[in-house]
Design a protein around this motif. Structure first.
Motif, short mmCIF file in Angstrom:
data_model
loop_
_atom_site.label_atom_id
_atom_site.label_comp_id
_atom_site.label_asym_id
_atom_site.label_seq_id
_atom_site.Cartn_x
_atom_site.Cartn_y
_atom_site.Cartn_z
N PHE A 79 116.15 92.72 48.07
CA PHE A 79 116.20 94.28 48.28
C PHE A 79 115.17 95.06 47.44
N MET A 113 117.84 88.62 43.61
CA MET A 113 119.14 87.87 43.13
C MET A 113 120.24 87.59 44.46
N PHE A 114 120.19 88.46 45.24
CA PHE A 114 121.09 88.28 46.29
C PHE A 114 120.51 87.94 47.59
N CYS A 164 114.17 92.73 44.23
CA CYS A 164 115.32 91.84 43.54
C CYS A 164 115.79 90.86 44.39
N PRO A 209 123.76 94.26 31.42
CA PRO A 209 122.94 93.75 32.47
C PRO A 209 123.29 92.08 32.37
N GLY A 210 123.69 91.57 33.67
CA GLY A 210 123.99 90.03 33.74
C GLY A 210 125.36 90.04 33.74
N ILE A 263 113.29 98.44 45.40
CA ILE A 263 113.36 99.93 45.18
C ILE A 263 111.90 100.29 45.12
N VAL A 290 126.89 96.70 40.66
CA VAL A 290 126.61 96.11 42.11
C VAL A 290 127.81 95.54 42.40
N HIS A 291 128.26 96.14 43.74
CA HIS A 291 129.61 95.52 44.22
C HIS A 291 128.99 94.41 45.18
N ARG A 292 129.26 93.31 44.93
CA ARG A 292 128.77 92.02 45.75
C ARG A 292 130.00 91.66 46.40
N VAL A 293 129.69 91.73 47.84
CA VAL A 293 130.74 91.53 48.77
C VAL A 293 130.46 90.32 49.73
N PHE A 315 122.23 99.06 37.53
CA PHE A 315 123.11 99.55 38.49
C PHE A 315 124.10 98.67 38.60
N GLN A 369 109.80 91.05 38.46
CA GLN A 369 111.00 91.19 37.59
C GLN A 369 111.02 90.48 36.37
N LEU A 380 125.55 100.23 43.61
CA LEU A 380 125.02 99.77 45.00
C LEU A 380 125.92 98.86 45.65
#
Lengths: 723, 685
Positions: B603, B645-646, B643, B368-369, B605, B6-9, B4, B622, B660
Motif C-alpha cells: 500500500f 510489510m503486508f 509499505c 513503531p514495530g 501513501i 494498523v488492524h491486521r486482518v 499508524f 522506506q 488503518l
C-alpha cells in the motif's frame, strides 16, 4: 572435499534379542555397482537392486541350518557362493529358486570365510588359517586341510585383495591378547606373519580396513580408545615362506585420533575411501553425539562431512562404488557420498580467477560473445568506416595504407618502422586494421628472431598498448620479449593480453624470479606499478596487527613442543616485531611479479608448470606473497590502490597454488621450515575460528527463525511508522 | 509522515474458485475464464490483463467449456444447457437445453456459423448461430460412449471428437463417422482402465493431436487414421491442449501442473517435412492444469490451484519488457471487502454469503514495530446467507454501519442494522423501488442517507434511505451512452458529487444536488481500476490498469497541476512495472495532501506536497529512510511512500480515527485449503 548425500533405506533389519548385532552378516557387491547381496544372520541371502530399493531375489537354507559366512558373487561364472554350517559350500545361480536343490559340497575343516575380490577367483579361508582356491577345493572336497594357526589362535578379520592378477588374502588373528597379521599370497603361495604392536593392555582392534596403493597394502586399525593406526606392508616382499619363522614386527604410525566421548568405543568401524579420506562410524562427531557417520580428511585432520544416523549403530559399515551401506536402528541405509581430492587451494578458497581489472581497461580484442551477438552492430559500423575510408582515399594523403606498411617493415630500418607504425596507429579507422596489426607484429617478430640486431622495442610497446592485440594474434611476441630480456614489454603484455597460456605465465615467473634485484632496479618499468610497490614497502608497520584472530604470540604457544627451533624462531620473531615484514625482493622485481599475480589462469593447467621452479625460487616467491599478504591484511593500507595492485584474493590463490605444487619439496627444504610453520599456525588459527563460528551457527539460525515466527495469528493490532 | 495503528486482518477466508475452462478471443484480446462456481471472468489482455468483467456464478451451473463466436461468448456445462452471455448486462442472455445429457465440450467452426457440442449420450449436436439466438440443426451419427472433446478442421468440413478409448472423425456435411482412431491404454495396472481423450486438436494439414488420461500426447494422420508420433509426457492425465494461431506450436496441460510445449520443427534445416518435437516444459501450477490458451506470445494456463498464469514465450517477446514478465493473477481485480469507516466494521463478500465483522480494540499505545495487546477481540456480527442459486455480485455497508446491501443478477436486498450494546437486530427492507432490480455496483453516501446503484445502460439509480424505507429519487444518465456496465462508483464526502466509471474507460461525474451530469473526464486508453473524490479539494483521483494516476479538478474541469507534473515527469519505472492494479483509493481527512492506495502487494501513501521520485532514485526507500536522521530524511524522501510489510492485500482502508485496516489473504492459507495434488514419486520417498 567430501560430501554425504541424502540417504535412503534399502531394507529393514531384525536385530537379535539383545539388540547387540544388526542381524546382517555381510554385504557384497554383485554384478555391477547397483546390485548388492545381503547375507543376514538368520538363514537367508537377498539380492537387492540398490537404486530401486527393492529385492530381486532371496534364498534361504532349511530350518536348522545356518549360514556361517556372508555370500559372495563370483562375477566370472555369475554364481553365488555361501557356506552353511561351517563345512558345506553351496553354489547357485540367480535362476535357481530353491537353495536346497543346488550344488553342495562338504569339506573336512571348518571354513572361516569365502572371499571373492573383484576380478579374482573365490578363495576359501579356513578357520585354522589354511587358504584354498574354491576351484581347487571343489575338485577334491575331501582333501586334508592343514592347520596354520596355533591352538587357541582365532581369526578376527579377513579380506582379499587382487593386485595385478596376484591374489592376496589378509587376515588378523588374536592369541592371548596379542594380535597378528597374516598376508597370504596365492600362486605362488607364501605366507607372511606380522606382529601388530600392542596398544594399551586389554585393547584389541575394533575395526580393520585394508587398501592397496603403489605396491603397498595399507592397513588401518581402529582401537577402542579412538586411535587410528596405519601400517604399510610391501607386496613385493621376499617370497619365502615366513610363517614358520618368528613373526615380523609391523611398524605403525598414528594417523589420527578419533573423538571417543566418554569411555571407550564399543562398536565402531573405519573404511579407507581414498589416500586422504576415511569414513568412520561409531566414533563421536566432534561437536555432537556418537550416532554419526563421518568422513575425515586424514591429511588435514579435518571433518569433511557428517551425518546423523537414527537408532543404534552396530559398528558395521560397507562401501561399494561411492555408496555407504550402514545398518542402524531397524534399517539398512544407503548413503551416497563423493570424495574429491582436496587441495589446500580448494580448502582455503577460490580457484576461479576474477579479473575486475578487465572492466577498467577495455580491450578491443573481439570476444566470441561480441562476435556472435553484435554481428549487426559490427556490420553497420564496418560499413560506415568503409565509407569514410573511401572518402579519405580521394583526398591527397601522405600516410601509407596498411598493406604498404606491411611491405615496408620487412626491410626498413628501426626508426622508419617506428615512424610508420606510429602513423598507422594514429589513424581513425584503426579498429578495422586489427588483422593487419596482427600480421604486422608477426612480421616484426619474425624479423627480430631472424636478425639478432633488429629489435623494435618502442614499436612493440606502442602496438601492445594500443590494446588491439592479444596473445593468440601474435604468439611469439612474449617469448621474444623474454628472450631479449625486454621486461617492460613483458609487463605490458601481461597487463594487456587476456589470453596468455599458463606455460608462458610460468616461464615469465621463472624469468622474473631469477632476475637479480640489482639488474631489476636499473630497468625502466611501468611507473605506476613501481610506485605502488615503493609505497607498500616503505609503509609504516603497525605493531599489534591481528590477522583474523591470529596473532604472532599465539603462534609461539602453538609450537612450543618443538624445542630445537624455538630459540631460533624467537629470535626471528623479535626482529620481525621490530622491523615489520621485510620485502624479500626489490620494488622493480616486485612490480613484475605483481603482473604475474594478476594474469588470468586456470589452476589445472598452471600447476604442472609451477613444478618446474626450483625450491629456492619457490621459497622466495612465497616469502614475497606472504609479505604482500601481511601488508594487505593491515588495515592501514588504503584500499583504493592503483590498477596495478593484485587483489588479496589473487595473493591467497597463488600462495595456495604454490604450496600445492611444492609442498613435499618445501617440507624437505630446511630454510622453508620456519615459513611453513608460520603458515601452518596461521591456517590452524583460521580453522579454529571457523570451527568456532560453525558451533554458533545453530544459535544464529535460531535467531533468524525467532524473527519470522511472529505473525501467524488471524488478527493483530500493530503500530507501523511510515517515513 | 507518521505512525499508524494498523488492524491486521487475516480472518477473511476468501477462497477463489478453481479454473475450469478458458477461451481467448484474439480479435478483441479478451480472455474468458470460467470457474468451478460458474462465474465467468473477462480479462483484457490488451490492457494489462485487467479483469474487466465478472459474470457471477450460480450454484448448479457447472461450466465445462467456453467458446467465443466473434464477440459473443457461449458456454456449455454438465447441466446440459448451452448458455450465451450478455457481456453488457453481465448475466446469461439465454440458455438452450441440448437434450443430450451433460455437455462436455463446445466448439465453433472457423466460419462462425455452427456450434458443435459433445454430449454424454454420444451425440455431437450442431447448432446454427443466428443473430439473436442459436437453433438446433441436427445430430451427427450417434456413438457409444460420451463425447469428451471436439475440434473442427479449419475448413469446417470435418470434426474430430475425443471419446473413451478412441477418437472419431465425422464428416460435417453428411454427419457420418469416417474414421475411428483407437487410443492405446496405459501400461501396467492402468491397462484395465479405459483411456479418456480429454482434448483433441484438428490442424489444417490433416494432423490430429490428442491428449489423454494415460498421459500421452499423440499425433495422428487424419487422412489415413494412423498414429504418427506418441509422446508420453506424464504418468497422469493430459487434460488440455491448445494450438497456436499459426499451428506451429501446441501446448498440453497435465495433472501434475506442468504445461508441455510441442513445436513442429523440420528435422533438418530448410526441409519441408516437419515433426512435432517436445520443446519446453513449464511448471507454474501445483495442481491440474484444466484450461490452456496459446496466444501469440504467451502460454495462459489455469486449473485447480485457482491461479491464472500468463507465461510469455521468451522467443516471441522482447526481453526485459513488461510483456516478458510472468503474470500470476491470484485474486479478483475488484473489492470484496467493504469498510464502514465510522463504525469500524468490515463486510466480506463471498459468493453465497456476506460476513460482517467488528474490528478489535486495544487501549494501549506502542512504539513503531510493536504488536499491541488486543483488549477486545474482533467479532463476527452477522452472516447473511443469500437465498436462491444466483451468487452475489456486489455488496456494500454504509459508513455508519446501519445499512447493508447486496445484489445478485436478479435482485437487490437491503437490510437495516441496529447495534446497541452488543445486541444486533436486522430488518430487511421489504419494499424496494422497481428500478433496483439488477445492479452491478452498490455504494452508500458518506452520511448513509443515499444508496447509489449502477444499473443498465450506464445509469446510476439514486435512492434515499429513511427509517426502513427506500425511495427512488432519480436515475442519473450520462448524455452519450456507452452501454458498458459501470464497475466503479464513488461519492464525495460532502455529498455533492458522484463519480462513476465504466469498462469503456469513461468516468462521469454527477452533481447530486442538481441531479444531473456535471462533467465527463477525457477518456484514457486504459480502464480505470479505482476512483475517488478528495473530501476537501474536490479533486477526482483515478488509477488505471496501466498503473497511471490522474487527478482531475471537478471545479475547473481540468487536470490539476499535480497531475500534469506527474505526467510530465513520468511515473517511476518500478511503479509502472508492478503487475497488480490499484483497487482502492482513500484519503486522510486530517492531512489533505495524503492519498492512500493499494494493490495486492503493497500500500502506498502519496504525499502530494513532496517532490515526485526521479527515475534514477530508489522508489522503495522506506528502509533507507528509517536509518537516516530526520534532516536527511527530509531531503531523501519523495511523494510515494510504499509499505510492503503486508502482502496479498485485499483491502486497505483508513478508519475515521486514523487507524488503518489491512485485510490480508496469505497464499499459504489458500494452498492449505486446496485438495492434495496428484502424488508424484520423488526420489527416495
Amino acid at each position: 572435499m567430501a560430501a554425504l548425500y541424502e540417504g535412503y533405506t534399502l531394507c529393514g533389519l531384525i536385530p537379535d534379542q539383545s539388540n547387540s548385532s544388526s542381524g546382517i552378516d555381510g554385504i557384497e557387491e554383485e554384478r555391477d555397482s547397483d546390485h548388492v547381496i545381503v547375507t543376514d544372520s538368520n538363514r537367508s541371502v537377498t539380492l537387492y537392486k540398490v537404486s530401486d530399493q527393492k529385492p530381486l531375489g532371496s534364498w534361504t537354507v532349511k530350518q536348522g541350518q545356518t549360514l556361517t559366512c556372508s555370500a559372495v558373487f563370483n562375477s566370472i561364472t555369475n554364481e553365488y557362493v555361501v557356506v552353511s554350517d561351517h563345512k558345506v559350500i553351496r553354489i547357485w545361480k540367480e535362476g535357481d529358486l530353491v537353495l536346497d536343490k543346488t550344488f553342495k559340497a562338504t569339506v573336512k575343516a571348518d571354513i572361516w570365510k569365502v572371499h571373492c575380490a573383484a576380478g579374482g577367483q573365490p578363495v576359501v579361508l579356513f578357520r585354522r588359517g589354511a587358504v584354498r582356491h574354491l576351484e581347487d577345493l571343489l575338485s577334491a572336497p575331501q582333501q586334508p586341510i592343514e592347520d596354520v594357526l596355533a591352538e587357541d589362535e582365532a581369526i578376527r578379520w579377513s579380506t582379499s585383495i587382487v593386485v595385478e592378477a596376484q591374489q592376496f588374502v589378509l587376515f588378523t588373528t588374536e592369541l592371548g591378547g596379542e594380535n597378528f597379521f597374516y598376508l597370504q599370497r596365492l600362486n605362488p603361495n607364501s605366507l607372511h606373519k606380522y606382529h601388530l604392536e600392542r596398544e594399551e593392555p586389554g585393547l584389541l582392534p575394533l575395526s580393520v580396513s585394508a587398501s592397496y596403493k603403489d605396491e603397498h597394502i595399507s592397513l588401518l586399525c581402529l582401537y577402542p580408545n579412538g586411535f587410528l593406526y596405519r601400517s604399510l606392508i610391501s607386496v613385493r616382499g621376499p617370497a619365502l615362506d615366513g610363517a614358520a619363522q618368528a613373526p615380523l614386527p609391523l611398524p605403525r604410525s598414528r594417523v589420527m585420533s578419533l573423538p571417543v566421548g566418554e569411555g571407550l568405543l564399543k562398536a565402531a568401524s573405519v573404511l579407507f575411501l581414498d589416500d586422504s579420506h576415511i569414513a568412520a562410524v561409531g566414533a563421536h562427531h566432534p561437536s555432537a553425539g556418537a550416532d554419526f557417520l563421518c568422513i575425515w580428511n586424514i591429511n588435514f585432520q579435518t571433518l569433511q562431512a557428517g551425518k546423523e544416523m537414527g537408532g543404534k549403530i552396530y559398528g558395521q559399515l560397507w562401501s561399494y562404488s561411492n555408496k555407504f551401506f550402514i545398518p542402524h536402528g531397524k534399517r539398512l541405509s544407503v548413503i551416497p557420498f563423493s570424495c574429491h581430492k582436496s587441495s589446500l587451494a580448494s580448502a582455503l578458497g577460490k580457484l576461479r580467477q576474477t579479473r575486475p581489472e578487465e572492466s577498467k581497461c577495455p580491450t578491443f580484442v573481439p570476444s566470441w560473445n561480441n562476435a556472435l551477438h553484435e554481428e549487426k552492430a559490427q556490420l553497420s559500423k564496418t560499413g560506415e568506416t568503409r565509407k569514410t575510408r573511401s572518402t579519405r582515399k580521394t583526398q591527397p594523403s601522405v600516410s601509407l595504407t596498411a598493406e604498404q606498411v606491411l611491405e615496408l617493415i620487412k626491410t626498413a630500418p628501426v626508426e622508419e618502422v617506428q615512424k610508420e607504425v606510429e602513423e598507422l596507429l594514429s589513424r581513425q579507422d584503426v579498429q578495422d586494421l586489427q588483422l593487419q596489426l596482427g600480421k604486422l607484429v608477426s612480421i616484426l617478430v619474425c624479423r627480430s628472431q631472424a636478425d639478432p640486431k633488429f629489435y623494435t622495442h618502442g614499436t612493440f610497446v606502442q602496438l601492445v598498448e594500443s590494446k588491439f592485440l592479444c596473445h593468440s594474434v601474435c604468439p611469439d611476441l612474449l617469448p621474444l620479449a623474454l628472450e631479449r630480456k625486454d621486461y617492460f614489454l613483458c609487463q605490458i603484455c601481461l597487463l594487456f593480453f587476456p589470453d596468455i597460456p599458463e606455460a608462458l605465465t610460468c616461464s615469465c615467473l621463472k624469468a622474473f624470479i631469477c632476475l637479480p634485484d640489482v639488474d631489476a632496479e636499473k630497468m625502466s618499468l611501468e611507473p605506476d606499478s613501481v610506485s605502488f610497490m615503493d609505497a607498500l614497502i616503505t609503509q609504516e608497520h603497525s605493531q599489534d596487527d591481528l590477522q583474523n584472530g591470529f596473532s604472532p604470540s599465539s603462534r609461539l604457544e602453538d609450537h612450543s613442543n618443538t624445542v630445537d627451533d624455538q630459540q631460533m624462531r624467537e629470535g626471528r620473531e623479535k626482529s620481525a616485531a621490530i622491523q615489520g615484514p621485510v620485502c624479500p625482493v626489490g620494488s622493480h622485481k616486485a612490480a613484475l611479479l605483481n603482473e604475474i599475480l594478476q594474469t588470468a589462469y586456470s589452476d589445472t593447467f598452471l600447476l604442472p608448470h609451477l613444478k618446474d621452479l626450483c625450491p629456492q625460487h619457490v621459497l622466495l616467491f612465497l616469502q614475497y606473497l606472504h609479505f604482500l599478504y601481511l601488508r594487505y591484511s593491515q588495515d592501514t593500507l588504503p584500499q583504493a590502490h592503483s590498477l596495478r595492485a593484485p587483489s588479496l584474493q589473487q595473493i591467497m590463490d597463488w600462495i595456495c597454488m604454490m604450496l600445492d605444487a611444492h609442498f613435499t619439496v618445501l617440507v624437505m627444504t630446511p630454510e622453508a621450515k620456519g615459513f611453513l610453520l608460520n603458515l601452518h599456525g596461521f591456517v590452524r588459527s583460521q580453522v579454529k575460528l571457523f570451527s568456532e563460528l560453525g558451533k554458533i551457527e545453530g544459535s544464529l539460525q535460531e535467531l533468524q527463525k525467532m524473527k519470522q515466527k511472529q505473525d501467524v495469528r488471524q488478527y493483530s493490532i500493530e503500530v507501523i511508522e511510515i517515513f | 509522515m507518521g505512525e499508524f495503528m494498523v488492524h491486521r486482518v487475516r480472518f477473511f477466508d476468501y477462497m477463489p474458485s478453481a479454473i475450469r475452462a478458458m477461451a481467448f478471443n484474439a480479435g478483441t484480446q479478451r480472455l474468458a475464464v470460467a470457474r468451478a462456481d460458474g462465474a465467468v471472468e473477462i480479462f483484457n489482455f490488451a490492457d494489462n490483463y485487467f479483469q474487466e468483467k465478472v459474470i457471477p456464478g450460480r450454484s448448479g451451473r457447472a461450466v465445462e467449456a467456453l467458446c467465443w463466436v466473434g464477440g459473443r461468448l457461449f458456454s456449455a456445462g454438465l447441466n446440459g444447457e448451452i448458455t450465451e452471455y450478455d457481456l453488457e448486462k453481465l448475466r446469461p442472455r439465454y440458455s438452450v437445453e441440448a437434450y443430450g445429457g451433460p455437455i462436455w465440450t463446445i466448439s465453433c467452426n472457423n466460419q462462425g456459423t455452427l456450434l458443435a457440442v459433445g454430449c454424454e449420450d454420444g451425440t455431437v449436436k450442431m447448432f446454427e448461430i443466428l443473430e439473436e439466438r442459436i437453433q438446433f440443426q441436427r445430430n451427427l451419427d450417434r456413438q457409444k460412449g460420451r463425447i469428451i472433446s471436439l475440434s473442427w478442421h479449419p475448413s469446417g468440413a470435418r470434426i474430430a471428437a475425443g471419446m473413451i478409448d478412441m477418437i472419431r472423425i465425422f464428416d460435417a456435411k453428411t454427419g457420418h463417422a469416417t474414421h475411428r482412431l483407437l487410443v492405446e491404454r496405459g501400461l501396467g495396472t492402468t491397462r484395465n482402465t479405459e483411456v479418456v481423450v480429454w482434448s483433441v486438436a484438428f490442424l489444417s494439414d490433416d494432423t490430429i493431436i490428442s491428449g489423454d488420461s494415460a498421459g500421452k500426447v499423440q499425433i495422428w494422420d487424419a487422412a489415413t487414421g494412423t498414429l504418427i508420433r506418441n509422446h508420453l509426457i506424464t504418468k497422469w492425465d493430459v487434460l488440455a491442449l491448445s494450438v497456436s494461431q499459426d499451428q506451429s506450436s501446441v501446448i498440453a496441460g497435465t495433472s501434475e501442473g506442468t504445461v508441455v510445449q510441442f513445436q513442429a520443427l523440420a528435422s533438418t534445416m530448410g526441409q519441408e517435412n516437419s515433426q512435432w518435437v517436445r520443446t519446453r516444459t513449464f511448471k507454474n501450477h501445483s495442481h491440474d492444469v484444466r484450461a490452456l490458451v496459446h496466444t501469440d506470445t504467451a502460454v495462459v494456463s489455469g486449473g485447480m490451484d485457482t491461479q491464472l498464469v500468463v507465461r510469455p514465450l521468451l522467443d516471441k517477446v522482447e526481453k526485459n519488457t513488461r510483456e516478458s514478465a510472468m503474470r500470476k493473477i491470484l485474486f479478483p481485480h475488484r473489492n470484496l471487502v467493504c469498510c464502514a469507516k465510522k463504525a469500524g466494521l468490515l463486510l466480506f463478500q463471498f459468493p453465497d454469503h456476506l460476513e460482517l465483522w467488528r474490528l478489535g480494540e486495544s487501549n494501549m499505545q506502542g512504539q513503531p514495530g510493536d504488536i499491541l495487546p488486543v483488549m477486545k477481540k474482533p467479532e463476527k456480527l452477522l452472516q447473511l446467507q443469500n437465498k436462491g442459486d444466483d451468487h452475489i455480485c456486489c455488496s456494500a455497508v454504509s459508513p455508519c454501519g446501519g445499512w447493508v446491501a447486496f445484489s445478485t443478477v436478479s435482485s437487490v436486498r437491503l437490510y437495516k442494522l441496529q447495534l446497541s450494546n452488543g445486541n444486533i437486530s436486522i430488518n430487511k427492507v421489504s419494499k424496494l423501488p422497481k428500478e433496483l432490480h439488477s445492479v452491478y455496483q452498490l455504494c452508500f453516501s458518506s452520511d448513509s442517507s443515499r444508496l447509489f446503484a449502477s444499473s443498465a445502460q450506464a445509469s446510476v439509480v439514486v435512492a434515499s434511505l429513511d427509517q426502513l424505507q427506500c425511495r427512488h429519487l432519480h436515475t442519473l444518465k450520462p448524455k452519450s451512452g456507452s452501454s458498458q456496465p459501470i464497475h466503479l462508483l464513488s461519492p464525495s464526502e460532502n455529498g455533492k458529487w458522484l463519480a462513476a466509471a465504466n469498462t469503456d474507460g469513461q468516468i462521469h461525474v454527477f452533481n447530486l444536488h442538481k441531479l444531473k451530469l456535471h462533467c465527463t473526464l477525457p477518456v484514457y486508453s486504459s480502464c480505470p481500476t479505482a476512483i475517488a473524490i478528495h473530501p476537501t479539494t474536490g479533486h477526482l483521483l483515478s488509477a488505471h490498469a496501466d498503473q497511471q494516476i490522474f487527478e482531475f479538478s471537478l471545479k475547473l474541469k481540468e487536470y490539476t497541476a499535480w497531475s500534469r507534473s506527474l505526467q510530465r515527469e513520468g511515473l517511476h519505472p518500478l511503479w509502472l512495472q508492478r503487475d497488480t492494479p490499484i483497487t482502492h483509493i482513500t484519503f486522510n481527512a486530517n492531512k489533505p495532501a495524503h492519498v492512500f492506495l493499494h494493490d495486492l502487494f503493497m500500500f502506498c501513501i502519496i504525499d502530494q506536497s513532496l517532490p515526485l521520485p526521479q527515475a534514477r532514485k530508489k522508489l522503495y526507500n522506506q528502509m533507507d529512510l528509517k536509518t537516516r536522521s530526520p534532516q536527511e530524511r527530509m531531503q531523501e524522501s519523495h511523494a510515494f511512500k510504499i509499505c510492503k510489510m503486508f502482502q496479498h492485500l485485499l483491502s486497505v482502508d483508513l478508519l475515521d480515527n486514523s487507524s488503518l485496516v489491512v485485510v490480508e489473504r496469505p497464499l499459504a492459507d489458500i494452498v492449505s485449503q486446496l485438495p492434495p495434488p496428484v502424488r508424484q514419486k520423488k526420489f527416495a520417498t
